[in-house]
Design an enzyme around this catalytic site. Structure first.
Site, PDB file in Angstrom:
ATOM      1  N   SER A  73       0.813  -1.287 -30.862  1.00 36.14           N
ATOM      2  CA  SER A  73       0.034  -1.645 -29.677  1.00 36.14           C
ATOM      3  C   SER A  73       0.188  -0.584 -28.582  1.00 36.14           C
ATOM      4  O   SER A  73      -0.361   0.489 -28.713  1.00 36.14           O
ATOM      5  CB  SER A  73       0.322  -3.041 -29.144  1.00 36.14           C
ATOM      6  OG  SER A  73      -0.717  -3.398 -28.251  1.00 36.14           O
ATOM      7  N   HIS A  78       3.313   2.490 -14.716  1.00 32.45           N
ATOM      8  CA  HIS A  78       2.590   2.783 -13.474  1.00 32.45           C
ATOM      9  C   HIS A  78       3.632   2.901 -12.364  1.00 32.45           C
ATOM     10  O   HIS A  78       4.430   1.975 -12.182  1.00 32.45           O
ATOM     11  CB  HIS A  78       1.595   1.665 -13.141  1.00 32.45           C
ATOM     12  CG  HIS A  78       0.714   1.316 -14.298  1.00 32.45           C
ATOM     13  ND1 HIS A  78      -0.413   2.024 -14.609  1.00 32.45           N
ATOM     14  CD2 HIS A  78       0.817   0.337 -15.226  1.00 32.45           C
ATOM     15  CE1 HIS A  78      -0.983   1.499 -15.691  1.00 32.45           C
ATOM     16  NE2 HIS A  78      -0.246   0.472 -16.080  1.00 32.45           N
ATOM     17  N   CYS A  93       3.292  -5.688 -31.862  1.00 29.37           N
ATOM     18  CA  CYS A  93       3.065  -6.709 -32.865  1.00 29.37           C
ATOM     19  C   CYS A  93       3.825  -6.315 -34.126  1.00 29.37           C
ATOM     20  O   CYS A  93       4.313  -5.196 -34.243  1.00 29.37           O
ATOM     21  CB  CYS A  93       1.567  -6.888 -33.141  1.00 29.37           C
ATOM     22  SG  CYS A  93       0.721  -5.367 -33.568  1.00 29.37           S
TER      23      CYS A  93
END
Length: 140
Positions: A73, A78, A93
């Site tokens: 994934s 940030h 996953c």
């Protein structure tokens, strides 16, 4: 291969989603796209994930967003250097990835004075587990 069969769906999650917030980090780390790229690469390795690609963007006057695309994934970072704050999102996953280990690595790498970590199961859950999860979160 799917994580579970359609139509005969066992009540299990298909992955884990970690939401990590880091506080009081050194400004010089949060405004360094090279360091953030290296941190993404190492976090993917620590999470036992397969890094497919990564990208970083340096904002003016400061701040960096970095994204690691994983076979499992993604990891996103940030930064807000003016606040010493980082928001991290790790979704994996499969049964072998260990996103919590990547979170521990990032806390240390960014020298956070404090942090919060929320780990959510993703996928089809039993109605009882889903209700408990929803009740434990503030949903607006």
């Amino acid at each position: 291969m799917q994580s579970y069969l359609v139509g005969d769906t066992p009540l299990v999650p298909v992955g884990r989603h970690c939401i990590l917030e880091l506080y009081d980090c050194p400004t010089y780390l949060l405004d360094n796209p090279v360091f953030i790229k290296q941190a993404l690469e190492e976090a993917a390795k620590v999470a036992k994930s397969t890094l497919l690609s990564e990208v970083t963007h340096h904002f003016e006057p400061y701040g960096v967003t970095g994204l690691a695309l994983l076979a499992e994934s993604h990891i996103s970072i940030h930064t807000w250097p003016e606040y010493g704050y980082i928001a991290v999102d790790i979704f994996t996953c499969g049964e072998y990835a260990e996103p919590e280990k990547a979170c521990k690595y990032l806390v240390l790498a960014f020298q956070a004075s404090s942090h919060t970590l929320l780990t959510l199961p993703r996928g089809k859950l039993s109605p009882e587990i889903q209700k408990r999860l929803e009740d434990s979160l503030v949903i607006q």
